[in-house]
Motif scaffolding. Structure first.
Motif, PDB file in Angstrom:
ATOM      1  N   GLY A  55       1.062   5.778  -1.722  1.00  0.00           N
ATOM      2  CA  GLY A  55       0.761   6.842  -0.766  1.00  0.00           C
ATOM      3  C   GLY A  55       1.756   7.977  -0.842  1.00  0.00           C
ATOM      4  O   GLY A  55       2.900   7.806  -1.283  1.00  0.00           O
ATOM      5  N   GLY A  97      -5.280   4.990  -1.838  1.00  0.00           N
ATOM      6  CA  GLY A  97      -4.303   5.261  -2.894  1.00  0.00           C
ATOM      7  C   GLY A  97      -4.186   4.113  -3.870  1.00  0.00           C
ATOM      8  O   GLY A  97      -4.118   4.308  -5.093  1.00  0.00           O
ATOM      9  N   LEU A  98      -4.162   2.895  -3.347  1.00  0.00           N
ATOM     10  CA  LEU A  98      -4.104   1.711  -4.190  1.00  0.00           C
ATOM     11  C   LEU A  98      -5.384   1.572  -5.005  1.00  0.00           C
ATOM     12  O   LEU A  98      -5.352   1.239  -6.196  1.00  0.00           O
ATOM     13  CB  LEU A  98      -3.876   0.469  -3.322  1.00  0.00           C
ATOM     14  N   PRO A 138       0.799  -1.227   0.000  1.00  0.00           N
ATOM     15  CA  PRO A 138       0.000   0.000   0.000  1.00  0.00           C
ATOM     16  C   PRO A 138       0.833   1.278   0.000  1.00  0.00           C
ATOM     17  O   PRO A 138       0.461   2.272  -0.644  1.00  0.00           O
ATOM     18  CB  PRO A 138      -0.829  -0.124   1.279  1.00  0.00           C
ATOM     19  N   TRP A 139       1.963   1.277   0.731  1.00  0.00           N
ATOM     20  CA  TRP A 139       2.755   2.494   0.820  1.00  0.00           C
ATOM     21  C   TRP A 139       3.305   2.933  -0.532  1.00  0.00           C
ATOM     22  O   TRP A 139       3.652   4.118  -0.715  1.00  0.00           O
ATOM     23  CB  TRP A 139       3.894   2.342   1.842  1.00  0.00           C
ATOM     24  N   ASP A 193      -2.514   4.892   3.561  1.00  0.00           N
ATOM     25  CA  ASP A 193      -1.784   4.009   2.643  1.00  0.00           C
ATOM     26  C   ASP A 193      -0.390   3.654   3.147  1.00  0.00           C
ATOM     27  O   ASP A 193       0.215   2.704   2.645  1.00  0.00           O
ATOM     28  CB  ASP A 193      -1.656   4.658   1.258  1.00  0.00           C
ATOM     29  N   PHE A 222      -7.173   0.201   0.668  1.00  0.00           N
ATOM     30  CA  PHE A 222      -6.385   1.421   0.781  1.00  0.00           C
ATOM     31  C   PHE A 222      -6.743   2.384  -0.346  1.00  0.00           C
ATOM     32  O   PHE A 222      -6.725   2.006  -1.520  1.00  0.00           O
ATOM     33  CB  PHE A 222      -4.902   1.067   0.739  1.00  0.00           C
TER      34      PHE A 222
END
Length: 236
Positions: free
Chosen positions: A160, A217-218, A156-157, A167, A215
């Protein structure tokens, strides 16, 4: 842009549905649970009853995966002390008095049921399919019709931009893709500050739901990249 008919299966949060809808797609979600946002674009029911309804894209975000995942393979040789969530009420009530062999039979049946759901979604009569799941063990792979290795895994990051945002967490997400491209990261984070809150979630009635939450952003990357890819090809 060509608007797609998109089904987001096994999602009640609405996060992925809203990401596609925000880009103008005819997006619907489906789950056995009602929508958390009370949307009228959510269908309460079994995704298998909807797969023949002319969708352009199917994204299965949180299929029941516990029995397919590497992390749960140990329960196929030694059953858990407590009954699994997917067991029937009758099995849960009898669990403490069941023999080891009876408990193992339940665990293997649940594996068959999980693999069947994955198989039906993966082989759905829809031209573009994405299924999210953890890494699978060998017993799951051999039960899935037309099994292929996952196309990619993401964190996820990678999608973000805010260290304090939702995220910026660690959760390896594997994606099985058919008719869709791999996702390209859209974030600015490097993972060094990513939180480990999902794996460290405290036991409790909400733990399963919290660990499966998606998430934003994803989800936005999925809508933009997969939606854009599919729309371009449909318009060509």
């Amino acid at each position: 842009m060509t608007a797609l008919r998109v089904l987001i299966a096994c999602e009640c949060s609405g996060i992925v549905r809203r990401a596609f809808a925000d880009l103008g797609h005819d997006a619907w979600s489906c789950d056995l649970m009602p929508a958390e946002d009370r949307s009228n674009r959510h269908i309460v029911g079994d995704v298998r009853d909807l797969l023949h309804d002319g969708w352009d894209l199917l994204a299965v975000m949180h299929p029941p995966c516990t029995r397919l995942a590497n992390s749960g393979v140990r329960w196929l040789s030694e059953p858990p002390k407590n009954p699994p969530d997917e067991a029937t009420d009758f099995e849960k009530a009898r669990w403490s008095s069941m023999t080891r062999e009876m408990k193992l039979a339940v665990m293997w049946r649940l594996l068959d049921e999980g693999a069947e759901l994955f198989s039906v979604c993966w082989n759905a009569p829809i031209p573009r399919v994405a299924v999210e799941n953890p890494v699978m063990h060998k017993h799951a792979k051999v039960r899935i019709r037309g099994y292929q290795p996952f196309a990619q895994s993401v964190q996820p990051w990678q999608f973000g931009c805010d260290e304090a945002g939702p995220d910026n967490v660690k959760k390896r997400t594997c994606l099985w893709l058919r008719g869709l491209p791999k996702l390209k990261p859209t974030g600015t984070l490097d993972g060094s500050t990513a939180r480990d809150e999902i794996h460290r979630a405290a036991p409790g009635p909400n733990r399963k739901a919290d660990r499966s939450r998606f998430f934003p952003g994803l989800a936005a990357a999925m809508a933009a990249q997969w939606g854009g890819y599919a729309a371009e090809r449909m318009a060509a």
